[in-house]
Design a protein around this motif. Structure first.
Motif, PDB file in Angstrom:
ATOM      1  N   ASN A  23      12.112 -66.924  22.612  1.00 18.63           N
ATOM      2  CA  ASN A  23      12.457 -66.038  23.627  1.00 18.63           C
ATOM      3  C   ASN A  23      13.620 -66.178  24.114  1.00 18.63           C
ATOM      4  O   ASN A  23      13.891 -66.901  25.148  1.00 18.63           O
ATOM      5  CB  ASN A  23      11.190 -66.064  24.584  1.00 18.63           C
ATOM      6  CG  ASN A  23      11.183 -64.923  25.341  1.00 18.63           C
ATOM      7  OD1 ASN A  23      11.848 -64.019  25.263  1.00 18.63           O
ATOM      8  ND2 ASN A  23      10.252 -64.852  26.264  1.00 18.63           N
TER       9      ASN A  23
ATOM     10  N   ASP B 254       9.539 -59.725  26.278  1.00 23.42           N
ATOM     11  CA  ASP B 254       8.386 -59.446  26.730  1.00 23.42           C
ATOM     12  C   ASP B 254       8.386 -59.106  28.552  1.00 23.42           C
ATOM     13  O   ASP B 254       7.497 -58.770  29.006  1.00 23.42           O
ATOM     14  CB  ASP B 254       7.430 -60.639  26.651  1.00 23.42           C
ATOM     15  CG  ASP B 254       7.587 -61.807  27.400  1.00 23.42           C
ATOM     16  OD1 ASP B 254       8.946 -62.093  27.597  1.00 23.42           O
ATOM     17  OD2 ASP B 254       6.805 -62.694  27.648  1.00 23.42           O
TER      18      ASP B 254
ATOM     19  N   GLN C 254       7.469 -55.309  33.617  1.00 29.60           N
ATOM     20  CA  GLN C 254       7.411 -54.666  32.269  1.00 29.60           C
ATOM     21  C   GLN C 254       8.329 -54.079  31.515  1.00 29.60           C
ATOM     22  O   GLN C 254       8.660 -53.997  30.353  1.00 29.60           O
ATOM     23  CB  GLN C 254       5.983 -53.991  32.231  1.00 29.60           C
ATOM     24  CG  GLN C 254       4.760 -54.762  32.611  1.00 29.60           C
ATOM     25  CD  GLN C 254       4.421 -55.788  31.557  1.00 29.60           C
ATOM     26  OE1 GLN C 254       4.736 -55.822  30.542  1.00 29.60           O
ATOM     27  NE2 GLN C 254       4.026 -57.041  32.326  1.00 29.60           N
TER      28      GLN C 254
END
Length: 79
Positions: A2, A24, A42
């Motif tokens: 990530n 994410d 988000q």
């Protein structure tokens, strides 16, 4: 893996606002003399909207951040 990357980094005499992107989430980080804020969102749109309610954000920093973000989005869309 990530990887987090800077999407936008705005600095004025009043403080600094950064939008950091990962696969994410979007991190919103803001800071100035005597205050700091960090939150996860988000989407970039959600983080930008949330910036409006972060306490202590001076108007000039808020406006410059939105302008820089808009410019970066236009640049990213052209790529």
């Amino acid at each position: 893996m990530n990887v987090t990357r800077h999407f936008s980094d705005t600095r004025t005499p009043e403080g600094r606002v950064r939008f950091l992107l990962s696969s994410d989430r979007v991190q919103l980080r803001a800071e100035g003399k005597g205050w700091q804020h960090q939150s996860n969102h988000q989407s970039l749109e959600e983080a930008a909207n949330f910036l409006a309610v972060v306490p202590n954000i001076p108007q000039r920093l808020y406006e410059q951040t939105l302008g820089d973000l808009e410019q970066q989005l236009a640049f990213a869309g052209a790529a």
